[in-house]
Motif scaffolding. Sequence first.
Motif, PDB file in Angstrom:
ATOM      1  N   MET A 110       0.897  -1.088  -0.115  1.00  0.00           N
ATOM      2  CA  MET A 110       0.251   0.214   0.034  1.00  0.00           C
ATOM      3  C   MET A 110       0.984   1.125   0.124  1.00  0.00           C
ATOM      4  SD  MET A 110      -3.298  -0.215   0.200  1.00  0.00           S
ATOM      5  CE  MET A 110      -4.865   0.741   0.642  1.00  0.00           C
ATOM      6  N   SER A 113       2.487   1.848  -3.142  1.00  0.00           N
ATOM      7  CA  SER A 113       1.945   2.115  -4.512  1.00  0.00           C
ATOM      8  C   SER A 113       1.562   3.497  -3.898  1.00  0.00           C
ATOM      9  CB  SER A 113       0.729   1.411  -4.502  1.00  0.00           C
ATOM     10  OG  SER A 113      -0.237   1.664  -3.573  1.00  0.00           O
ATOM     11  N   VAL A 114       1.553   4.088  -3.023  1.00  0.00           N
ATOM     12  CA  VAL A 114       1.113   5.413  -2.570  1.00  0.00           C
ATOM     13  C   VAL A 114       2.430   6.360  -3.132  1.00  0.00           C
ATOM     14  CG1 VAL A 114       0.773   7.194  -0.768  1.00  0.00           C
ATOM     15  CG2 VAL A 114      -0.604   5.122  -1.130  1.00  0.00           C
ATOM     16  N   SER A 117       2.668   6.527  -6.664  1.00  0.00           N
ATOM     17  CA  SER A 117       1.582   7.186  -7.580  1.00  0.00           C
ATOM     18  C   SER A 117       2.052   8.801  -7.168  1.00  0.00           C
ATOM     19  CB  SER A 117       0.344   7.272  -6.800  1.00  0.00           C
ATOM     20  OG  SER A 117       0.046   5.917  -6.581  1.00  0.00           O
ATOM     21  N   ILE A 118       2.671   9.178  -5.971  1.00  0.00           N
ATOM     22  CA  ILE A 118       2.971  10.433  -5.549  1.00  0.00           C
ATOM     23  C   ILE A 118       4.022  10.804  -6.505  1.00  0.00           C
ATOM     24  CG2 ILE A 118       3.989  12.119  -3.882  1.00  0.00           C
ATOM     25  CD1 ILE A 118       2.120  10.495  -2.017  1.00  0.00           C
ATOM     26  N   PHE A 326      -3.015   0.591  -6.128  1.00  0.00           N
ATOM     27  CA  PHE A 326      -3.632   1.147  -5.212  1.00  0.00           C
ATOM     28  C   PHE A 326      -5.025   0.838  -5.043  1.00  0.00           C
ATOM     29  CE2 PHE A 326      -5.841   4.530  -2.616  1.00  0.00           C
ATOM     30  CZ  PHE A 326      -4.979   4.362  -1.477  1.00  0.00           C
TER      31      PHE A 326
END
Lengths: 357, 117
Positions: A110, A113-114, A117-118, A326
Motif C-alpha cells: 500500500m 503504491s502510494v 503514485s505521488i 492502489f
Amino acid sequence: MNQKSFLDQLERGLQDLPRDAISEILSDYTEYFHDALSDGRSEQEIAAALGDPRRLARELKVQMHYRTWERERNVSSLMRTIGAIAGLGVLNFILAVPFMFYLCLLTCFMAVSVICSITGLIMVLMWGSHTATGWPSLQTANLGPDDGYVNITAFQPDSDDSSKTAKEAADARRKEMGSATSALHYHMPDIEVELRDGDQIKLTSRKGEVVALKSEHGHLQRADGGKLEDDDSYSMRRREIGKLNVVTADGDTVQIERDAKTGHIDWFSMDHAGVASAIVVPKRADDTVQLVMDDDDDFHVMTRASTPKKVLGFGLALLVGGVVCFILLLWLVRITWRGTVSFVRWQFGRIQDARTA
Amino acid sequence: MKIQLKKGTLDMCVLALLARKDSYSYEIASNLAQGMDVSEGTIYPLMRRLQNESWVSTYLVESSSGPARKYYRLTPEGQRELASMRQEWREFVTEVESVLNAQTTGSATGLDEEVQK
C-alpha cells in the motif's frame, strides 16, 4: 465458593472493561445472589449454578468488545474483540500468524503504491511545468564538489576499422549517437571530453588563460598547431576552469560557464531556454541540444530531445501503475476486512453456541 | 439434537416470558428452570445479549429488603422479533411433523406393497 470470592474473581476477570460496566455487572450478580439467598439457597449452591466466574468474565468481555466493534468498526476494537475471543481459547492463534504477515505485506505494498503514485504525479507535474515555463530544468545533474580534472582526449577510431579514416569513424560514431558532437563523460570525479576529428575545445581558466585544442587524425594538438607535451591528452583541474567551449566540425557550439553568482559550473545543466550558465547553441533552431545519460550512466551531448518525454513517460507509468495497484490493494483490503468481519462473527456465534450448550 | 434445538429457542422463551410481564433475572432463571433444562449461568449473558440486540430494555426498582432490582422489559423491536420467532417456530414444527408423519405413512405404504407382492 461463596458470594464474595465469586464476585472478586468476576471483578478481576473484567478488569480491562470500563469502570461503570464492571460495577453494573457486579451489582447485577449481587442482586442475583440476594434473590437466590431469599429463595433459601446457600451461597455455594448459587455460585456453582452460575458457573466459573473467570470464564463468565471472559465471555462478558467478548460480548462487550464485540458490541463496541459492531458500533465502531475500527482496527483497535477489532483487535480487542479478537484478543477477547482468543482469551476464550476458541480462536486458533496459529491462524493469526500468517494473517498478521499478510496484513504487514498489504500495508507495505500500500505504502509503495502510494509513493509510486505521488512520485509519478510529481514527475508529470514537473514535466508540465517544464514544458510550460521551462522550469524546473529536467536535465540538471549536480556533480557535487568541484574537484577532479577535466581530461581532454582525441577520439581513437577502432583499430579494426583501420580502413576508415578517423574522420569517417567519427562520423559513423556520430551517426550512431544521433548527431552527437564530441562527448562529455562524467567519471566521478573527472569529466572526460572526447574530441572528434575536426572538433575544437577552448578552455578558459578562471584567471583568464586560454588553451585551445583540436583533434586531428585521432591526435590532440593545440589549435594553433603547437605540440602538446603529451599528444594524447590534456588535463585541467575542474576548479581552475572558468569556461569551456566546444565547437564541432559541423558548427555546433557547446558552452559551459562558471556561474558568476554561485561560483559553480553546472556541467550538465543544459537548459538552453533559460539558464545562462551552461549554454548549448543548436545549429538549427528546432534542434534541442541536451546532455543525455546513456545506458552506462555516461552523459553525452546529443542533439535529440528525449529526456522530458522520458520524464513524462516514466512519470505517467509510475502514476498509472501506482494508482492501479492502489485500487487493487484497496479492493484486497475490502475483501480482507469483510473476511475478518465474518470470521469474527462466526467465532462469536460459536461462543454463543458453546455457552448455551 | 436437543442442544441445537434449545440454542435457537432459548431467546424466544425468554422473550415470551417477558411478553407476559416485566421480570428480573432471578425470576426469569427460576421460571425457565421450571419448564426447561437450562443452566442458570447462561441467563445473565443471554439477557445482556438481548439488551445488545435492543429487544429488551431495563429499569431499576428500589427494594426495601436489599439492592435495587433490574427489571427487563420487552421493547417494540423485541415484540416484533418474538412474533417472527413464533411464526418461524410454528412453521418449523409443522414441517418437521409433516415429515415425521409422511415417513410413517411412507413406510406403511411400503409395507403394504411388500405384503401385496
